[in-house]
Motif scaffolding. Structure first.
Motif, PDB file in Angstrom:
ATOM      1  N   GLU A 209     -20.727  52.761 -12.587  1.00  0.00           N
ATOM      2  CA  GLU A 209     -19.933  52.344 -11.416  1.00  0.00           C
ATOM      3  C   GLU A 209     -18.686  51.585 -11.853  1.00  0.00           C
ATOM      4  N   ARG A 210     -18.862  50.695 -12.886  1.00  0.00           N
ATOM      5  CA  ARG A 210     -17.714  49.883 -13.299  1.00  0.00           C
ATOM      6  C   ARG A 210     -16.742  50.668 -14.194  1.00  0.00           C
ATOM      7  N   PHE A 211     -17.274  51.450 -15.138  1.00  0.00           N
ATOM      8  CA  PHE A 211     -16.396  52.061 -16.149  1.00  0.00           C
ATOM      9  C   PHE A 211     -16.168  53.558 -15.957  1.00  0.00           C
ATOM     10  N   GLY A 212     -16.955  54.198 -15.101  1.00  0.00           N
ATOM     11  CA  GLY A 212     -16.951  55.658 -15.029  1.00  0.00           C
ATOM     12  C   GLY A 212     -15.586  56.272 -14.828  1.00  0.00           C
ATOM     13  N   ALA A 213     -14.844  55.798 -13.826  1.00  0.00           N
ATOM     14  CA  ALA A 213     -13.544  56.405 -13.520  1.00  0.00           C
ATOM     15  C   ALA A 213     -12.569  56.247 -14.688  1.00  0.00           C
ATOM     16  N   ALA A 214     -12.558  55.038 -15.294  1.00  0.00           N
ATOM     17  CA  ALA A 214     -11.640  54.785 -16.420  1.00  0.00           C
ATOM     18  C   ALA A 214     -12.015  55.649 -17.623  1.00  0.00           C
ATOM     19  N   PHE A 215     -13.352  55.760 -17.880  1.00  0.00           N
ATOM     20  CA  PHE A 215     -13.792  56.572 -19.022  1.00  0.00           C
ATOM     21  C   PHE A 215     -13.452  58.048 -18.811  1.00  0.00           C
TER      22      PHE A 215
ATOM     23  N   LEU B 267     -11.673  54.115 -25.295  1.00  0.00           N
ATOM     24  CA  LEU B 267     -12.761  53.676 -24.414  1.00  0.00           C
ATOM     25  C   LEU B 267     -12.980  52.168 -24.550  1.00  0.00           C
ATOM     26  N   MET B 268     -12.868  51.664 -25.782  1.00  0.00           N
ATOM     27  CA  MET B 268     -13.011  50.216 -26.003  1.00  0.00           C
ATOM     28  C   MET B 268     -11.936  49.447 -25.247  1.00  0.00           C
ATOM     29  N   ASP B 269     -10.691  49.969 -25.296  1.00  0.00           N
ATOM     30  CA  ASP B 269      -9.602  49.305 -24.570  1.00  0.00           C
ATOM     31  C   ASP B 269      -9.860  49.321 -23.064  1.00  0.00           C
ATOM     32  N   ALA B 270     -10.302  50.479 -22.559  1.00  0.00           N
ATOM     33  CA  ALA B 270     -10.584  50.585 -21.120  1.00  0.00           C
ATOM     34  C   ALA B 270     -11.713  49.634 -20.724  1.00  0.00           C
ATOM     35  N   GLN B 271     -12.741  49.536 -21.567  1.00  0.00           N
ATOM     36  CA  GLN B 271     -13.855  48.639 -21.277  1.00  0.00           C
ATOM     37  C   GLN B 271     -13.401  47.188 -21.270  1.00  0.00           C
ATOM     38  N   ALA B 272     -12.544  46.806 -22.222  1.00  0.00           N
ATOM     39  CA  ALA B 272     -12.071  45.426 -22.291  1.00  0.00           C
ATOM     40  C   ALA B 272     -11.331  45.027 -21.012  1.00  0.00           C
ATOM     41  N   GLN B 273     -10.550  45.957 -20.462  1.00  0.00           N
ATOM     42  CA  GLN B 273      -9.788  45.656 -19.239  1.00  0.00           C
ATOM     43  C   GLN B 273     -10.692  45.497 -18.018  1.00  0.00           C
ATOM     44  N   LEU B 274     -11.869  46.124 -18.066  1.00  0.00           N
ATOM     45  CA  LEU B 274     -12.769  46.094 -16.904  1.00  0.00           C
ATOM     46  C   LEU B 274     -14.030  45.276 -17.165  1.00  0.00           C
ATOM     47  N   ALA B 275     -14.049  44.504 -18.259  1.00  0.00           N
ATOM     48  CA  ALA B 275     -15.261  43.760 -18.611  1.00  0.00           C
ATOM     49  C   ALA B 275     -15.709  42.838 -17.474  1.00  0.00           C
ATOM     50  N   ARG B 276     -14.757  42.259 -16.706  1.00  0.00           N
ATOM     51  CA  ARG B 276     -15.073  41.411 -15.550  1.00  0.00           C
ATOM     52  C   ARG B 276     -14.672  42.090 -14.240  1.00  0.00           C
ATOM     53  N   GLY B 277     -14.662  43.389 -14.281  1.00  0.00           N
ATOM     54  CA  GLY B 277     -14.337  44.117 -13.070  1.00  0.00           C
ATOM     55  C   GLY B 277     -12.840  44.254 -12.877  1.00  0.00           C
TER      56      GLY B 277
ATOM     57  N   GLY C 276     -10.960  43.121 -10.615  1.00  0.00           N
ATOM     58  CA  GLY C 276     -10.276  41.893 -10.181  1.00  0.00           C
ATOM     59  C   GLY C 276     -10.411  40.765 -11.166  1.00  0.00           C
ATOM     60  N   GLY C 277     -11.213  40.925 -12.201  1.00  0.00           N
ATOM     61  CA  GLY C 277     -11.371  39.905 -13.231  1.00  0.00           C
ATOM     62  C   GLY C 277     -12.310  38.784 -12.853  1.00  0.00           C
ATOM     63  N   THR C 278     -13.129  38.978 -11.800  1.00  0.00           N
ATOM     64  CA  THR C 278     -13.996  37.888 -11.338  1.00  0.00           C
ATOM     65  C   THR C 278     -15.477  38.250 -11.386  1.00  0.00           C
ATOM     66  N   ASP C 279     -15.798  39.486 -11.745  1.00  0.00           N
ATOM     67  CA  ASP C 279     -17.199  39.896 -11.752  1.00  0.00           C
ATOM     68  C   ASP C 279     -17.913  39.379 -13.001  1.00  0.00           C
ATOM     69  N   LYS C 280     -19.250  39.493 -12.962  1.00  0.00           N
ATOM     70  CA  LYS C 280     -20.065  39.108 -14.106  1.00  0.00           C
ATOM     71  C   LYS C 280     -19.743  40.036 -15.282  1.00  0.00           C
ATOM     72  N   PRO C 281     -19.577  39.465 -16.528  1.00  0.00           N
ATOM     73  CA  PRO C 281     -19.229  40.311 -17.678  1.00  0.00           C
ATOM     74  C   PRO C 281     -20.256  41.426 -17.882  1.00  0.00           C
ATOM     75  N   LEU C 282     -19.726  42.621 -18.258  1.00  0.00           N
ATOM     76  CA  LEU C 282     -20.566  43.790 -18.487  1.00  0.00           C
ATOM     77  C   LEU C 282     -19.922  44.644 -19.577  1.00  0.00           C
ATOM     78  N   SER C 283     -20.729  45.232 -20.461  1.00  0.00           N
ATOM     79  CA  SER C 283     -20.178  46.102 -21.512  1.00  0.00           C
ATOM     80  C   SER C 283     -21.201  47.157 -21.892  1.00  0.00           C
ATOM     81  N   CYS C 284     -20.719  48.179 -22.566  1.00  0.00           N
ATOM     82  CA  CYS C 284     -21.574  49.242 -23.091  1.00  0.00           C
ATOM     83  C   CYS C 284     -21.863  48.965 -24.566  1.00  0.00           C
ATOM     84  N   SER C 285     -22.966  49.467 -25.051  1.00  0.00           N
ATOM     85  CA  SER C 285     -23.263  49.333 -26.480  1.00  0.00           C
ATOM     86  C   SER C 285     -22.363  50.261 -27.289  1.00  0.00           C
TER      87      SER C 285
END
Length: 680
Positions: free
Chosen positions: A667-673, A618-628, A630-639
């Motif tokens: 919305e950002r991580f659900g599908a990957a998780f 899950l950490m790896d998946a989150q790291a890949q999507l931290a900026r969405g 496309g890599g341009t979104d505002k950074p976001l992460s889970c605790s």
């Protein structure tokens, strides 16, 4: 009720039960009355400690020795279990802590000595604290037939009736008479569910040797095992002191122990043996019951034990961790005479004396066995299907000969001297030695005078010793130890039976060779094992607990062989439960690898579990999507706590994730998780 397998892994750090444990655990946890007879070192304690955690309320454990209770309580506390003991050895602070835990309803196991039940206040206290089960350790102490009778154990049956709770009784050795008395005294004659586990301890190497310079034999045996914890049992108090001194002079760490010592000196000796690596204790049988040190690597008997049950119990103190252990039992004709006279001169009723002779005969049969000792030992306990390969007679088969003629000559010499003499005089007659004693009594004119010159004195001593071992002859206390025939000798004397004897026992003993040592680990892993033991010793001394309370030898051996590189791998080592992983994991990883990677505390709690691996994914998946994507979104992460909860979800869907993470993160991580969870 939390599952047994989960508690076994999380609390005690074991992946699987030992043979026979699981069904006993479930019976005890379900509230059945249970009598379990399990081999020493077979894991009896777990069979009541684990059910205590599965059940509501307090489990009262009746145990015979303060040292044993204190060590078990320490080990449970190290594993994160709320346990306490009410003993005369407590400090006021320890007693207060037990009472406070009881008042808060937190204590799961309360250890008590049976003698405490004599206090009038004890019964009222136990009624008040919500006892849900009674466990009785060393249950044979309730029996006059058992070898450690404790009258206060007789109060336990009354306690069970008063509290009206289930009772589980455990012991390592109980013959038919002892079992019947346990059922009568503890269960009011109503048979409990009984479990008779196999008596075999396949990791213990069995060996006997005839005495031939016994001090040198013991010193040689210990020298080949230098640095390993061991026990030497002696028949007298004086011998424990002189042999311990001889071992110290030979460079060993050794202490003595016997019932004549001051109580404080005995406690100091017990504490040293429990806490120090590689210490040897030279003791009478006053030392042993309740010794729970799992890394005793060898047990030697400088004198013959009193019965086969005592022998089994005493050697069973070695190798309780399941790693290889060795034994050596020395015996000679003086031992046999002493044990016979102790039985004959005792105050027991005739049927008990007969039974005690039978128990001694079984041990002598084991000592003089002509083939596999393990088969002889297990046959006594009713087990006929035994495989060995781990005794001296399997290592090197006995050299035997037809001893019928020699035995008849010896019996004839006894009969012609009216069974009034010991082996020394009889051997002189057979060899034709013209001593003053022989000529004064006219024994040089007997037909048996000089008929035994085919053997020398040592060989005849071996013949007489083996005749005693086969119970063909016994010392007669009424005749100052003179040898008398038993009924078992008559068929041989009448030419109706033959007998084989061992030719090699005296000769092999005389060489005083050092037995080969079974190494605990390979040469390559030895330095690491030593470093792990040094770290364990430092932690144990700082905490003032026995070393094995930190980790057993078996756990350290597995660490040295497997060399875990991280907390997940360390959690897979047998004996490393969740609490010990949290407390000691980094310290021992540092010894093994020289450095430890930082791990988030939340991830640390998942070490060794499937959820830990899922957390990493899950950490790896989150790291890949931290900026969405496309890599341009505002950074976001889970605790970290959110990720841990996701990793432990049993049934995951988009709705459940949104409820846990919130709309934006889902919305950002659900599908990957969900993809990670579906593949877990």
């Amino acid at each position: 009720m939390t599952g047994a397998a989960t508690l076994l892994s999380d609390v005690f750090g074991f992946d699987a039960f030992r043979p026979g444990q699981e069904e006993i655990v479930h019976a005890v946890a379900e509230g059945e009355n249970v009598l379990a007879i399990m081999p020493t070192g077979g894991g009896k304690s777990l069979c009541f400690q684990l059910p205590a955690l599965m059940r509501e309320g307090v489990t009262v454990v009746i145990s015979p020795l303060i040292a044993l209770m204190r060590d078990q309580v320490r080990a449970l506390q190290e594993a994160g279990v709320s346990a306490g003991a009410l003993t005369s050895g407590n400090t006021p602070e320890e007693t207060d802590a037990v009472w406070e835990a009881l008042e808060r309803g937190e204590l799961k196991l309360l250890y008590m000595a049976p003698e405490r039940l004599a206090a009038g206040s004890a019964m009222g206290m136990l009624r008040r604290i919500g006892v849900s089960m009674i466990a009785v350790d060393e249950a044979h102490c309730v029996s006059q037939w058992g070898h450690d009778f404790r009258p206060d154990y007789l109060r336990i049956g009354e306690l069970r009736r008063t509290l009206n709770v289930p009772l589980a009784a455990f012991t390592a050795t109980a013959d038919i008479e002892t079992q019947a008395e346990i059922v009568q005294k503890l269960f009011d004659g109503q048979p409990p569910r009984a479990f008779l586990r196999g008596f075999d301890r396949p990791n213990i190497h069995l060996a006997f040797a005839a005495k031939d310079g016994p001090r040198a034999q013991i010193l040689n045996f210990a020298a080949a095992r230098k640095g390993q914890s061991g026990i030497v049992y002696c028949g007298t108090r004086a011998k424990t002191e002189t042999l311990a001194q001889a071992l110290r002079e030979a460079g060993h760490g050794a202490i003595h122990y016997h019932g004549g010592m001051e109580a404080e000196d005995r406690r100091i000796a017990e504490r040293r043996f429990q806490q120090e690596d590689g210490l040897i204790v030279v003791a009478t049988v006053a030392f042993g019951m309740g010794i729970d040190k799992p890394d005793i690597r060898w047990v030697a008997h400088a004198d013959l034990p009193k019965s086969i049950e005592a022998y089994y119990q005493e050697i069973g103190r070695a190798g309780r961790d399941g790693a290889p252990a060795e034994t050596l039992t020395l015996f000679g004709p003086d031992d046999i005479k002493l044990r016979r006279s102790q039985i004959d001169e005792g105050l027991a009723p005739p049927e008990r004396r007969t039974a005690d002779h039978g128990r001694l005969n079984a041990l002598l049969g084991l000592a003089e066995a002509l083939d596999c000792r393990r088969k002889s030992l297990l046959n006594y306990f009713g087990e006929t299907d035994a495989t060995c390969g781990n005794c001296d007679l399997c290592d090197k088969p006995a050299e035997v000969f037809d001893g019928t003629t020699a035995v008849r000559k010896a019996l004839s010499a006894m009969l012609r001297t009216d069974e009034w003499f010991g082996a020394g005089h009889l051997i002189d007659i057979l060899l034709g030695n013209r001593t003053d004693k022989i000529t004064q009594r006219g024994h040089d004119s007997l037909p048996t005078y000089g008929v035994g010159t085919e053997y020398d004195k040592r060989q005849w001593q071996a013949v007489f010793r083996q005749m005693m071992g086969h119970d063909l002859i016994r010392p007669d206390p009424a005749r100052h130890g003179a040898l008398r025939m038993t009924d078992a000798a008559l068929p041989i004397l009448r030419d109706e039976a033959t007998i084989n004897l061992r030719r090699d026992s005296i000769r092999s003993a005389g060489t005083n060779r050092r037995p080969a040592v079974k190494e605990m680990v390979s040469e390559e892993d030895t330095p690491l094992l030593s470093a792990l033991k040094a770290q364990r010793r430092a932690l144990a001394e700082a905490a003032r607990v026995p070393a094995y309370v930190i980790f057993t030898d078996r756990t350290l051996i597995e660490m040295a062989e497997n060399r875990p590189s991280n907390l997940d791998a360390m959690a897979g080592i047998s004996g490393v439960g969740a609490k010990k992983l949290e407390r000691y994991g980094d310290t021992f990883l540092q010894v093994i690898n020289g450095a430890v990677n930082d791990v988030h505390p939340t991830r640390r709690k998942l070490a060794g579990r499937v959820a830990g691996t899922v957390y990493d994914q899950l950490m790896d998946a989150q790291a890949q999507l931290a900026r969405g994507s496309g890599g341009t979104d505002k950074p976001l992460s889970c605790s970290a706590s959110q990720l841990a909860k996701v990793a432990q979800m049993r049934s995951a869907d988009a709705v459940a994730l949104e409820r846990l993470l919130g709309e934006r993160r889902a919305e950002r991580f659900g599908a990957a998780f969900l993809a990670v969870l579906s593949g877990a």
